[in-house]
Design a protein around this motif. Structure first.
Motif, PDB file in Angstrom:
ATOM      1  N   GLU A   1      47.705  69.530  -0.576  1.00 55.99           N
ATOM      2  CA  GLU A   1      47.377  68.027  -1.161  1.00 55.99           C
ATOM      3  C   GLU A   1      45.919  68.000  -1.741  1.00 55.99           C
ATOM      4  O   GLU A   1      45.607  67.075  -2.466  1.00 55.99           O
TER       5      GLU A   1
ATOM      6  N   ASP B   1      49.552  59.315   0.398  1.00 57.01           N
ATOM      7  CA  ASP B   1      50.447  59.694   1.211  1.00 57.01           C
ATOM      8  C   ASP B   1      49.442  60.077   2.585  1.00 57.01           C
ATOM      9  O   ASP B   1      49.970  59.779   3.621  1.00 57.01           O
TER      10      ASP B   1
ATOM     11  N   GLU C   1      45.882  60.826  -6.921  1.00 59.68           N
ATOM     12  CA  GLU C   1      46.151  59.220  -6.283  1.00 59.68           C
ATOM     13  C   GLU C   1      47.188  59.283  -5.299  1.00 59.68           C
ATOM     14  O   GLU C   1      47.362  58.610  -4.209  1.00 59.68           O
ATOM     15  N   GLN C   2      48.505  59.986  -5.940  1.00 61.08           N
ATOM     16  CA  GLN C   2      49.421  60.147  -4.996  1.00 61.08           C
ATOM     17  C   GLN C   2      49.048  60.917  -3.374  1.00 61.08           C
ATOM     18  O   GLN C   2      49.617  60.351  -2.696  1.00 61.08           O
TER      19      GLN C   2
ATOM     20  N   ALA D   1      46.800  61.305 -11.496  1.00 61.04           N
ATOM     21  CA  ALA D   1      48.025  60.688 -10.917  1.00 61.04           C
ATOM     22  C   ALA D   1      48.317  61.551  -9.663  1.00 61.04           C
ATOM     23  O   ALA D   1      48.846  60.984  -8.684  1.00 61.04           O
ATOM     24  N   ARG D   2      48.086  62.813  -9.765  1.00 61.84           N
ATOM     25  CA  ARG D   2      48.879  63.517  -8.355  1.00 61.84           C
ATOM     26  C   ARG D   2      47.617  63.379  -7.479  1.00 61.84           C
ATOM     27  O   ARG D   2      47.847  63.455  -6.045  1.00 61.84           O
TER      28      ARG D   2
END
Length: 121
Positions: free
Chosen positions: A32, A67, A62-63, A59-60
């Motif tokens: 992550e 999570d 923030e995702q 975007a990755r």
């Protein structure tokens, strides 16, 4: 590296526990890209958690922050009553001030009277 803020809402304006940053950090999974967490329980508008991540895109990042944050809120009883208000990349004014310079531009003015739109005045 990206800095993603999670804005939170705590019941009765309670603060985050003193070990909140470690609680969030401990919920990251391999891959992550989470490098560091900072928690500000007394921020204006409610608690804010900053996730510093390496990722191939905003975007990755923030995702991944979303999570990890949701996992922590579900896993730790001391965070159970906390809700997420928003996630988003944080703008760092000092960086943009340095990039843009004193006039706030990152390129020269264009001369629209020529066929070459990149011709400076």
């Amino acid at each position: 590296m990206y800095l993603v803020h999670a804005r939170l809402r705590a019941p009765d304006h309670t603060s985050l526990p003193p070990d909140a940053a470690q609680l969030f950090l401990g919920c990251a999974r391999e891959g992550e890209g989470l490098e560091h967490v900072s928690a500000h329980g007394d921020a204006t508008g409610g608690p804010v958690v900053g996730f510093y991540l390496t990722a191939p895109s905003l975007a990755r990042a923030e995702q991944a922050a979303a999570d990890v944050c949701r996992r922590a809120l579900l896993a730790h009883p001391s965070l159970a009553a906390v809700d997420v208000v928003s996630f988003g990349a944080a703008l760092v004014p000092e960086y943009w001030d340095a990039v843009l310079g004193s006039d706030g531009r990152d390129m020269q003015l264009q001369d629209p009277s020529t066929a070459n739109l990149f011709h400076p005045f």
